[in-house]
Design an enzyme around this catalytic site. Structure first.
Site, PDB file in Angstrom:
ATOM      1  N   GLY A 149       0.825  -1.205   0.000  1.00 31.34           N
ATOM      2  CA  GLY A 149       0.000   0.000   0.000  1.00 31.34           C
ATOM      3  C   GLY A 149       0.853   1.246   0.000  1.00 31.34           C
ATOM      4  O   GLY A 149       1.645   1.482  -0.914  1.00 31.34           O
ATOM      5  N   GLY A 150       0.690   2.063   1.055  1.00 36.11           N
ATOM      6  CA  GLY A 150       1.447   3.304   1.161  1.00 36.11           C
ATOM      7  C   GLY A 150       2.941   3.072   1.165  1.00 36.11           C
ATOM      8  O   GLY A 150       3.715   3.873   0.639  1.00 36.11           O
ATOM      9  N   GLY A 195      13.437   7.339 -36.892  1.00 36.49           N
ATOM     10  CA  GLY A 195      12.916   8.009 -35.697  1.00 36.49           C
ATOM     11  C   GLY A 195      13.816   7.784 -34.501  1.00 36.49           C
ATOM     12  O   GLY A 195      13.974   8.660 -33.643  1.00 36.49           O
ATOM     13  N   ALA A 196      14.433   6.616 -34.442  1.00 42.10           N
ATOM     14  CA  ALA A 196      15.335   6.325 -33.333  1.00 42.10           C
ATOM     15  C   ALA A 196      16.591   7.183 -33.407  1.00 42.10           C
ATOM     16  O   ALA A 196      17.180   7.529 -32.385  1.00 42.10           O
ATOM     17  CB  ALA A 196      15.686   4.841 -33.313  1.00 42.10           C
TER      18      ALA A 196
END
Lengths: 492, 77
Positions: free
Chosen positions: A155-156, A381-382
């Site tokens: 959890g936390g 693009g790379a």
């Protein structure tokens, strides 16, 4: 796991693996290996520990001290009290630690072993845990934050570490939002803590954890190394950088994939590489280390995995690393050998466009010295994403013969000359393709063309690369200083 | 940790099998090249993550493999 976390921290205690859990729980607190005093003592340099908060029943303990001489602030869950559950008092201890670290500008190291918020304190404990998240976020990018998860962190206690810069998982560390019992009752799925949130899922699949360790001692050592690299970055001494012939670390066959790790280690000072996220998205390598004594970060495509393609996860991993380095003023070396982005339906549906955009954003906003080295090829693009000139690279270097192009020459001419090639008799096709490819490389590709138009600054020999990288970073530091990006380090 | 009975070497991406670098019964390590694949116009060697003895080879040269396909099965060393 045969070795348990607790044995390493307190060698005087019998190995925890040989002691049944029911017996361990009954140990007097002073002898309990989970006692935060023991753990903080093991973390910090001998004799340097000084408590910031009282050693009481709050469930947390904070201290100041040093790691390899670097001043740090540290706090630790007290798993001897209600399994380390966090109430208002315990959370206040963490707040005190953060305030001190922010005042001192010191790295902060959190040792976690906690079931999360204290149920008995109700929503007040949730509020207190939420305030920790807020101060962690305020501290993000200002001071290095390192978490070591030594036991269950639920959890936390899971989100606390997740908000920090580097998360280390010890052998008994388990991170999850909801434990096996809740999972079972809600979904009917039968799963244990190890499979839910142990080293395998977090080291390989989720990317939650940056560093794994086989012993608690090794986990604490990872935290010490990280704190030292980020907290005591040192000065770049160019005259102490020696050249080695890095070409030996690549195969002769240019089409052959290889493991980039030896090259990354060869660029860094010997024995200083600390790789983050080694098993998650392994097609890009992200490592801290030193060059000429100064902390630098290395981002490198790894052709051995996925051919070195960028994909959605590796783009995200690299983006977060770049922003970590930018936030703390760590210069970057970007080692490029990339055939492109990984094509496919899975990638597109997985958000390769959205996540790939993070890498463009991370580099384009980055203000630290950042030098790119193209070893063999960089396409499409790379090419742009890997710290290109267009994104503001401090300097772009390439090894002789490197290909800088939209795509490989043969692939390119097959698109550009599709009609013409269709008319060529099949037996002549290879020959014509080769001629067209050579012509295309002369006109559009090849590293000389890249130098001519200014997207590659210089061609360096592999045998001169270490000194060239150091000189380029040093020149930027001399003229512009080491700036830090004005942003936090959101866990992308 | 639950002990696995076999170790599977799994394909990370779409590729074609160029060459088999091991035989059933061979002892292999993470340094061994058990297969050579071709993808993205590169030859990519495949190394097992853990050492073991080859129990089964599930592909042949020329096969096109998909992400997640089991390529080689090992008995852990």
């Amino acid at each position: 796991m045969t070795q348990t976390a607790d044995s390493a921290a307190t060698p005087v205690h019998p190995p925890a693996g040989s002691v049944p859990r029911s017996v361990m729980v009954k140990l007097p607190r002073a002898e309990d290996p989970r006692n935060p005093v023991h753990r903080l003592t093991a973390l910090l340099d001998d004799g340097s520990l000084e408590l910031l908060t009282p050693d009481d029943e709050s469930g947390m303990l904070a201290a100041i001290g040093t790691v390899d001489g670097t001043p740090v602030v540290a706090f630790c869950s007290d798993a001897t009290v209600m399994g380390g559950a966090m109430g208002e008092d315990g959370c206040q201890v963490v707040m005190t630690a953060y305030q001190r670290a922010l005042t001192d500008g010191a790295p902060i190291i959190g040792l976690w072993h906690s079931g999360g918020a204290r149920l008995a304190e109700g929503v007040a404990s949730l509020h207190a845990v939420g305030r920790i998240f807020a101060i962690m976020t305020q501290a993000s990018g200002r001071i290095p934050q390192i978490s070591v998860v030594l036991g269950p962190a639920a959890g936390g206690a899971a989100y606390g570490p997740a908000l920090t810069d580097v998360v280390v998982l010890g052998p008994e560390g388990r991170i999850f939002v909801t434990g096996p019992d809740v999972v079972r009752s809600v979904t009917g799925e039968d799963v244990d803590m190890l499979r839910l949130g142990g080293p395998e899922p977090h080291g390989r699949r989720s990317g939650v954890v940056h560093l794994l360790a086989d012993t608690e001692e090794a986990a604490l050592q990872h935290a010490r190394d990280t704190a030292t690299l980020l907290g005591s970055q040192g000065s770049l001494l160019t005259d102490q950088v020696e050249d080695v012939d890095l070409a030996d670390l690549l195969p002769e066959n240019r089409k052959r994939a290889y493991d980039v790790h030896p090259l990354v280690e060869g660029i860094l000072d010997e024995g200083t590489a600390l790789e983050l996220h080694p098993r998650w998205a392994p097609n890009v390598v992200t490592a801290l280390g030193r060059l000429g004594g100064r902390t630098v970060g290395v981002v490198a495509n790894n052709p051995l995995r996925l051919g070195g393609c960028l994909d959605s996860l590796s783009a995200e991993k690299a983006s977060r690393f770049v922003r970590l380095c930018d936030a703390f003023g760590v210069p970057l070396v970007v080692v490029v050998d990339v055939p492109g982005y990984l094509p496919g339906v899975g990638q597109e549906w997985d958000g390769v466009v959205r996540r790939g955009a993070k890498l463009l954003h991370a580099f384009a906003e980055c203000v630290v010295p950042r030098v790119t080295l193209v070893t063999r090829k960089t396409y499409g693009g790379a090419y742009i994403a890997m710290n290109s000139r267009s994104l503001g690279a401090t300097k772009v270097m390439a090894w002789p013969g490197a290909e800088v192009a939209v795509m490989g020459a043969v692939a390119a001419i097959r698109v550009l000359h599709r009609r013409r090639l269709a008319e060529v008799p099949p037996d002549l096709r290879d020959q014509v393709e080769a001629e067209l490819a050579a012509e295309h490389e002369r006109i559009a590709g090849g590293v000389e063309k890249a130098v001519e138009i200014g997207v590659v600054d210089e061609i360096v020999e592999p045998s001169r690369t270490r000194t060239a990288l150091a000189a380029a970073i040093d020149a930027e530091i001399q003229t512009a200083g080491v700036r830090r990006g004005a942003h936090g380090n959101i866990p992308l | 940790m639950a002990r696995k009975q076999v170790v599977e070497v799994v394909a990370e991406m779409v590729a074609s099998v160029v060459e088999i670098g091991c035989a059933v019964g061979d002892d292999v390590t993470p340094e061994s090249t058990v297969l050579l694949l071709e993808s993205m116009k590169m030859e990519i060697p495949v190394h097992p993550e853990h050492a073991g003895r080859v129990r089964e080879i599930k592909v042949s040269p020329g096969d096109v493999i998909q992400e997640g396909d089991v390529l080689v099965v090992l008995d852990p060393a």
